[in-house]
Design a protein around this motif. Sequence first.
Motif, PDB file in Angstrom:
ATOM      1  N   ARG A 197      43.287  44.983  44.274  1.00  0.00           N
ATOM      2  CA  ARG A 197      43.507  43.604  43.857  1.00  0.00           C
ATOM      3  C   ARG A 197      44.330  43.617  42.577  1.00  0.00           C
ATOM      4  N   THR A 198      45.258  42.678  42.453  1.00  0.00           N
ATOM      5  CA  THR A 198      46.105  42.631  41.254  1.00  0.00           C
ATOM      6  C   THR A 198      46.161  41.222  40.681  1.00  0.00           C
ATOM      7  N   PRO A 199      45.021  40.663  40.257  1.00  0.00           N
ATOM      8  CA  PRO A 199      45.044  39.328  39.642  1.00  0.00           C
ATOM      9  C   PRO A 199      45.543  39.397  38.206  1.00  0.00           C
ATOM     10  N   ARG A 200      46.230  38.371  37.779  1.00  0.00           N
ATOM     11  CA  ARG A 200      46.723  38.330  36.401  1.00  0.00           C
ATOM     12  C   ARG A 200      45.572  38.095  35.428  1.00  0.00           C
ATOM     13  N   THR A 201      45.617  38.756  34.298  1.00  0.00           N
ATOM     14  CA  THR A 201      44.642  38.571  33.220  1.00  0.00           C
ATOM     15  C   THR A 201      45.297  37.752  32.120  1.00  0.00           C
TER      16      THR A 201
END
Length: 270
Positions: A197-201
């Motif tokens: 998963r690559t959600p923005r922080t």
Amino acid sequence: MSDTTDYRFLPLRSVPLGEGCEDRYDRWLASLEEELSDPGTDRYGFCRRVLEEIYFPGGLETAHPILRDQLDPRNVTLEPEYYVDTDLKRYDRVKPLIWLWEMFDKSLLGENVHLGVKFRRMLARRIFARCGKNFKAFHFVKLSFGYGIEVGDDVVVHRHVLLDDRGGIRIGSRVSISDYANVYSHSHHICEPRDVRTPRTVIGDGVRIAYHATVLAGTNLAPNSMVGAGALVTRDTEPDTVHVGIPAKPVTRKPKRKRRPPTPDPLGEG
């Protein structure tokens, strides 16, 4: 959390350098700025030449061939190049500057705060998706992709911080990230590490992240919130609130403190 400690108002002071030293630093940085500002500059060749000047000012004749290879980032591989989701065209633009940043930090020049902050600021503006004014990074800050980082104004990133921007990291203005903190923007499935998963922080304006804290992927740190030392942030924080523990939980509202007069930053841009 008590706020009864007797704090002292301690703004930064200017630190003098040796005679003529600051002028030499400024001239060198200006020459690098001019070269990097030219769209026709070969950034790989630029990196190799600067590292050769830093590590082998007397020439490369006696250096081992393997050691010479490390001066050119075309001869090394970095972790993001192995990921299939990496935008190779964007990464090709920033890879030589990331390598130059890391090798500068490992050199004799790296611990020089005055020179190092200005050198990394110059590179950050060409690596990050956005970099505001007065950005300060101290030595051994580790970037992953680089091009997925957005930074506002007056941001400070201290020693040995990891900014893992695989999914993107947005940092607001007036943010402070303390030594040995880790900020992530990707995670792996518990059973299959190739499922990613690559959600923005997102780190909001005025956030403080204290020493050795970890911020996990996809979290949103609300404006003016604070993450305590050693905390593990697994969910969004609340504005104007201090969060501590593993996992981090809100424990107290930040108190209103006496407004202090503005003071100059000796490492700022004026």
